[in-house]
Scaffold this motif. Structure first.
Motif, PDB file in Angstrom:
ATOM      1  N   MET A   1      86.126  16.341  59.697  1.00  0.00           N
ATOM      2  CA  MET A   1      85.243  16.778  58.623  1.00  0.00           C
ATOM      3  C   MET A   1      85.489  18.259  58.324  1.00  0.00           C
ATOM      4  N   SER A   2      85.548  18.619  57.042  1.00  0.00           N
ATOM      5  CA  SER A   2      85.781  20.007  56.664  1.00  0.00           C
ATOM      6  C   SER A   2      84.534  20.836  56.900  1.00  0.00           C
ATOM      7  N   LEU A   3      84.703  22.158  56.913  1.00  0.00           N
ATOM      8  CA  LEU A   3      83.558  23.051  57.110  1.00  0.00           C
ATOM      9  C   LEU A   3      82.552  22.900  55.974  1.00  0.00           C
ATOM     10  N   SER A   4      83.049  22.805  54.742  1.00  0.00           N
ATOM     11  CA  SER A   4      82.132  22.684  53.599  1.00  0.00           C
ATOM     12  C   SER A   4      81.341  21.378  53.678  1.00  0.00           C
ATOM     13  N   SER A   5      81.992  20.283  54.097  1.00  0.00           N
ATOM     14  CA  SER A   5      81.297  18.998  54.230  1.00  0.00           C
ATOM     15  C   SER A   5      80.250  19.057  55.337  1.00  0.00           C
ATOM     16  N   ALA A   6      80.598  19.719  56.439  1.00  0.00           N
ATOM     17  CA  ALA A   6      79.650  19.844  57.552  1.00  0.00           C
ATOM     18  C   ALA A   6      78.436  20.667  57.142  1.00  0.00           C
ATOM     19  N   LEU A   7      78.653  21.715  56.339  1.00  0.00           N
ATOM     20  CA  LEU A   7      77.534  22.528  55.857  1.00  0.00           C
ATOM     21  C   LEU A   7      76.648  21.726  54.906  1.00  0.00           C
ATOM     22  N   LYS A   8      77.269  20.961  53.998  1.00  0.00           N
ATOM     23  CA  LYS A   8      76.486  20.152  53.063  1.00  0.00           C
ATOM     24  C   LYS A   8      75.668  19.111  53.816  1.00  0.00           C
ATOM     25  N   GLN A   9      76.234  18.597  54.897  1.00  0.00           N
ATOM     26  CA  GLN A   9      75.517  17.644  55.732  1.00  0.00           C
ATOM     27  C   GLN A   9      74.245  18.280  56.288  1.00  0.00           C
ATOM     28  N   LEU A  10      74.372  19.498  56.768  1.00  0.00           N
ATOM     29  CA  LEU A  10      73.206  20.205  57.284  1.00  0.00           C
ATOM     30  C   LEU A  10      72.162  20.442  56.193  1.00  0.00           C
ATOM     31  N   GLN A  11      72.637  20.728  54.981  1.00  0.00           N
ATOM     32  CA  GLN A  11      71.703  20.974  53.888  1.00  0.00           C
ATOM     33  C   GLN A  11      70.886  19.743  53.546  1.00  0.00           C
ATOM     34  N   THR A  12      71.460  18.541  53.744  1.00  0.00           N
ATOM     35  CA  THR A  12      70.700  17.327  53.474  1.00  0.00           C
ATOM     36  C   THR A  12      69.513  17.192  54.424  1.00  0.00           C
ATOM     37  N   ARG A  13      69.578  17.842  55.584  1.00  0.00           N
ATOM     38  CA  ARG A  13      68.475  17.799  56.534  1.00  0.00           C
ATOM     39  C   ARG A  13      67.377  18.797  56.163  1.00  0.00           C
ATOM     40  N   ASN A  14      67.684  19.701  55.230  1.00  0.00           N
ATOM     41  CA  ASN A  14      66.718  20.723  54.831  1.00  0.00           C
ATOM     42  C   ASN A  14      66.271  21.553  56.039  1.00  0.00           C
ATOM     43  N   VAL A  15      67.235  21.912  56.868  1.00  0.00           N
ATOM     44  CA  VAL A  15      66.943  22.720  58.057  1.00  0.00           C
ATOM     45  C   VAL A  15      66.418  24.085  57.628  1.00  0.00           C
ATOM     46  N   LYS A  16      65.379  24.564  58.291  1.00  0.00           N
ATOM     47  CA  LYS A  16      64.908  25.917  58.017  1.00  0.00           C
ATOM     48  C   LYS A  16      66.058  26.890  58.218  1.00  0.00           C
ATOM     49  N   PHE A  17      66.211  27.831  57.279  1.00  0.00           N
ATOM     50  CA  PHE A  17      67.362  28.711  57.384  1.00  0.00           C
ATOM     51  C   PHE A  17      67.302  29.576  58.646  1.00  0.00           C
ATOM     52  N   THR A  18      66.105  30.012  59.028  1.00  0.00           N
ATOM     53  CA  THR A  18      65.992  30.829  60.240  1.00  0.00           C
ATOM     54  C   THR A  18      66.410  30.037  61.472  1.00  0.00           C
ATOM     55  N   THR A  19      66.070  28.744  61.499  1.00  0.00           N
ATOM     56  CA  THR A  19      66.469  27.898  62.617  1.00  0.00           C
ATOM     57  C   THR A  19      67.977  27.698  62.623  1.00  0.00           C
ATOM     58  N   LEU A  20      68.546  27.465  61.434  1.00  0.00           N
ATOM     59  CA  LEU A  20      69.997  27.303  61.331  1.00  0.00           C
ATOM     60  C   LEU A  20      70.711  28.580  61.777  1.00  0.00           C
ATOM     61  N   LYS A  21      70.221  29.718  61.324  1.00  0.00           N
ATOM     62  CA  LYS A  21      70.856  30.992  61.683  1.00  0.00           C
ATOM     63  C   LYS A  21      70.834  31.205  63.190  1.00  0.00           C
ATOM     64  N   THR A  22      69.718  30.838  63.819  1.00  0.00           N
ATOM     65  CA  THR A  22      69.612  30.947  65.272  1.00  0.00           C
ATOM     66  C   THR A  22      70.621  30.028  65.958  1.00  0.00           C
ATOM     67  N   ALA A  23      70.732  28.787  65.467  1.00  0.00           N
ATOM     68  CA  ALA A  23      71.670  27.833  66.059  1.00  0.00           C
ATOM     69  C   ALA A  23      73.110  28.316  65.906  1.00  0.00           C
ATOM     70  N   LEU A  24      73.446  28.886  64.751  1.00  0.00           N
ATOM     71  CA  LEU A  24      74.801  29.400  64.529  1.00  0.00           C
ATOM     72  C   LEU A  24      75.096  30.547  65.487  1.00  0.00           C
ATOM     73  N   THR A  25      74.155  31.458  65.623  1.00  0.00           N
ATOM     74  CA  THR A  25      74.344  32.597  66.524  1.00  0.00           C
ATOM     75  C   THR A  25      74.477  32.124  67.963  1.00  0.00           C
ATOM     76  N   HIS A  26      73.637  31.156  68.355  1.00  0.00           N
ATOM     77  CA  HIS A  26      73.680  30.633  69.727  1.00  0.00           C
ATOM     78  C   HIS A  26      75.020  29.969  70.019  1.00  0.00           C
ATOM     79  N   ASN A  27      75.656  29.413  68.978  1.00  0.00           N
ATOM     80  CA  ASN A  27      76.948  28.750  69.147  1.00  0.00           C
ATOM     81  C   ASN A  27      78.122  29.672  68.822  1.00  0.00           C
ATOM     82  N   SER A  28      77.850  30.997  68.744  1.00  0.00           N
ATOM     83  CA  SER A  28      78.889  32.009  68.501  1.00  0.00           C
ATOM     84  C   SER A  28      79.673  31.724  67.225  1.00  0.00           C
ATOM     85  N   MET A  29      78.934  31.435  66.160  1.00  0.00           N
ATOM     86  CA  MET A  29      79.559  31.135  64.878  1.00  0.00           C
ATOM     87  C   MET A  29      79.126  32.156  63.833  1.00  0.00           C
TER      88      MET A  29
END
Length: 355
Positions: A1-29
């Motif tokens: 899966m491409s990065l853009s597809s993976a991001l769009k997948q996350l957007q379908t979940r309507n994840v809170k942006f602050t939660t997403l940002k925390t998860a990205l930082t925790h995963n060193s991304m």
């Protein structure tokens, strides 16, 4: 899966942006200060193919973890050991799925895929734990998020709208966005316990969460009657009463108190909360004075924040009771809410408090 597809997948979940940002930082991304910034940053990344694959896998894991551990409304039913035979017999059941999502998991269901779903949850997956002492049932449902906006007619300027709505005071526009809701039920065979989890990602009120849980329990019972045993049609679901836990959570050494509802010594109702859920309400002088004024103060709701990973991530546990509950012969609150978990460790910690 491409990065853009993976991001769009996350957007379908309507994840809170602050939660997403925390998860990205925790995963060193890489991260940014908004969805648009993140999309642009990932589109502009000039990284080796191996790193791209690693980032894509991590984004998909964040998506799966949000399904498993994202915002949940929780109810727990604890059964007497006399029914242990009924639970053990479930290991022999081969559940039939009412809806089979596209593979591989995680599924990015498009609108054509969702047409096969109804507003009623359908059994889509069953996963057993490693020791086969419990299993999780996933129920998929189509749901809608509704937006409403009013437009005063006297402020319209184009001739077509003026003619079309002449004589009207205002026009009400309603927009509905279809989305996938994933509820789950965990059946602990060893402990004779059933945990109901309503996907609260887009549920804006406790009443809506309770409606979702009521619907989930009804569908779960139907599946068990049809595929396991008629006995599931006559037994009650003895839900754990979270009301006594309000006092336990309040006095717990872990976490910061960010919201508390209680009856004061003077007979009034006090709903205190920390602004922006920052700080500890217990350190507020007005709160300590109110609590010290009487030894019979009745707490009826609570929200506490728990810090993880050197304050990178904050998880919230709420027990949303009402003042009227305190006047009942046996005060009862059966719903709790867990928010902003980014992994299973956090979620399991919150569940241990509730069990």
């Amino acid at each position: 899966m491409s990065l853009s597809s993976a991001l769009k997948q996350l957007q379908t979940r309507n994840v809170k942006f602050t939660t997403l940002k925390t998860a990205l930082t925790h995963n060193s991304m890489p991260t940014s200060n908004g969805w648009g910034g993140i999309e642009k940053k990932y589109a502009d990344l000039n990284i080796p193919a191996a790193t791209t694959s690693s980032y894509s896998s991590k984004l998909q894991k964040i998506y799966r973890d949000n399904i498993e551990y994202g915002d949940k409304a929780v109810q727990i039913a604890k059964f007497h050991n006399d029914l242990s035979h009924l639970f053990k017999s479930l290991l022999q059941v081969r559940f039939k799925m009412a809806f089979t999502p596209p593979k591989p998991f995680p599924e990015q269901l498009s609108l054509p895929d969702l047409k096969d779903l109804t507003l009623q949850p359908k059994l889509a997956r069953v996963e057993y734990n490693g020791t086969r002492t419990g299993f999780t049932m996933y129920f998929y449902a189509r749901a809608y998020e509704t937006f409403k906006e009013k437009f005063p007619v006297d402020q319209m300027r184009d001739p077509i709208s003026i003619r079309r709505f002449e004589g009207f005071d205002e026009v009400v526009a309603i927009k509905q966005i279809i989305y996938l809701r994933i509820d789950s039920v965990y059946v602990d065979i060893k402990d004779c316990r059933i945990e109901f989890f309503a996907d609260a990602t887009r549920l804006s009120s406790t009443d809506k969460m309770n409606e979702a849980l009521l619907q989930l329990k009804a569908i779960f019972r139907e599946v068990m009657i049809e595929q396991a045993s008629d006995q599931w049609g006559i037994i009650a679901f003895p839900l754990i009463n979270f009301f006594p836990k309000i006092h336990e959570v309040y006095n717990g050494a872990q976490g910061l108190l960010v919201q508390l509802g209680h009856n004061t010594a003077a007979g009034s109702i006090n709903n205190s909360r920390m602004r922006a859920s920052l700080g500890d309400l217990k350190q507020d002088p007005s709160h300590t004075a109110s609590m010290a004024s009487s030894t019979t103060i009745e707490k009826f709701s609570i929200k506490k924040a728990y810090s993880y990973y050197n304050d990178l991530s904050t998880v919230y546990l709420s027990i949303p009771g009402k003042s009227a509950d305190t006047s009942m012969p046996v005060p009862t609150v059966t719903t709790a809410i867990i928010e902003d978990c980014i992994d299973g460790t956090q979620f399991n910690d919150m569940m241990q408090i509730l069990r």
